[in-house]
Design a protein around this motif. Structure first.
Motif, short mmCIF file in Angstrom:
data_model
loop_
_atom_site.label_atom_id
_atom_site.label_comp_id
_atom_site.label_asym_id
_atom_site.label_seq_id
_atom_site.Cartn_x
_atom_site.Cartn_y
_atom_site.Cartn_z
N GLU A 102 0.80 -1.23 0.00
CA GLU A 102 0.00 0.00 0.00
C GLU A 102 0.83 1.28 0.00
OE1 GLU A 102 -0.83 0.00 4.81
OE2 GLU A 102 -2.21 -1.06 3.48
N TRP A 103 2.09 1.20 0.44
CA TRP A 103 2.90 2.43 0.51
C TRP A 103 3.66 2.62 -0.79
CZ3 TRP A 103 1.92 5.88 4.03
CH2 TRP A 103 1.38 5.48 5.26
N GLU A 104 3.45 3.78 -1.42
CA GLU A 104 4.18 4.10 -2.65
C GLU A 104 4.80 5.48 -2.54
OE1 GLU A 104 2.81 3.13 -6.70
OE2 GLU A 104 3.09 5.26 -7.17
N ASN A 105 6.03 5.60 -2.97
CA ASN A 105 6.73 6.88 -3.03
C ASN A 105 7.17 7.08 -4.47
OD1 ASN A 105 8.04 9.22 -2.40
ND2 ASN A 105 9.54 8.31 -1.03
N LYS A 106 6.77 8.21 -5.05
CA LYS A 106 7.05 8.48 -6.46
C LYS A 106 8.06 9.62 -6.56
CE LYS A 106 4.38 9.03 -10.75
NZ LYS A 106 3.04 9.29 -11.28
#
Length: 265
Positions: free
Chosen positions: A165-169
């Motif tokens: 669930e954790w996304e860093n773009k």
């Protein structure tokens, strides 16, 4: 010993047996891990040697009394930010004029994220009624000490990508103009493994997409997808997306990539 400590000892024995420890690299690494905590003009000078060993961080702090007075009730007060926990209670010491003292602090690590250790040295002198305080420089614990390259099947990678669930773009911002060179730079900077086979990266089409994977010592998975294309002016644009089950590893890896991706230095 606990099961984890036994596993650590077995790994160290294997490294020693296969020549994993070398004197020259050990000495160089030791120098790289010495951090100056106070200024040269401070009455108390302190520097720390940081040892990261799986779940433990050991700080060997050398404290030097640079004054002509005896420092009483000298105490190294540390605090932590992130998933770091101090093991020992601070002790008071008496430091003679121009003498030094080695103080050891043990810290437990419970997850993969960039942690910060900060604090101060408090002491008393006979001619000053109030306690004096010297603020220490922050010690940043690098996420690279906890993750290592790993492999997994494409199907597993896709399943984890959909599940986490954790996304860093992170937007690509670099002086590097070659797609493969940029990919290799990111792999080296993040200590990850490229799962995309070399045959899929061959050719010059002005576009590149690759999946990277790493695993932490705590069993956490770190997934990275790089999608870049070469613009008309020769510059690279695109995004690096990081996914993980925990917020700490996604944010810490994102910070590391943002810091390192320029590639100029």
């Amino acid at each position: 010993m606990s099961q984890l400590e036994l596993e650590d000892e077995v790994q160290d024995d294997l490294k020693a047996a296969t020549g994993g420890f070398s004197k020259e690299t050990d000495d160089a690494n030791r120098l790289n891990r010495i951090l100056q905590l106070t200024g040269f003009s401070d009455p108390v000078y302190a520097e720390a040697f940081v040892t990261v060993h799986h779940y433990d961080i050991v700080l060997d702090v050398t404290v030097i009394n640079r004054t002509k007075e005896t420092l009483q009730n000298l105490c190294l007060e540390l605090a932590t930010m992130g998933d770091l926990k101090l093991v020992d209670r601070p002790q008071n010491y008496t430091l003679a004029p121009e003498s030094s003292k080695q103080i050891r602090a043990n810290i437990k690590v419970s997850s993969t994220e960039t942690g910060v250790i900060f604090g101060n040295i408090v002491y008393e002198t006979s001619n000053v009624m109030e306690r004096s305080v010297v603020v220490l420089n922050d010690i940043h614990i690098d996420i690279m000490d906890y993750i290592s390259p790993a492999t997994c099947a494409d199907v597993t990678f896709r399943n984890m990508w959909a599940e986490f669930e954790w996304e860093n773009k992170v937007a690509v911002n670099t002086v590097i103009q070659d797609e493969k060179e940029f990919l290799n730079h990111v792999i080296k900077s993040t200590n990850m493994k490229c799962l995309t086979p070399p045959s899929a990266l061959d050719g010059e089409c002005g576009f590149l997409a690759a999946n990277l994977y790493a695993k932490s010592v705590f069993g956490e998975d770190a997934l990275v997808n790089i999608s870049i294309e070469k613009q008309v002016d020769g510059k690279l644009s695109g995004y690096i997306r990081i996914r993980s089950k925990t917020q700490g590893i996604a944010l810490s890896l994102g910070d590391k990539i943002t810091l390192k991706q320029k590639g100029g230095s």
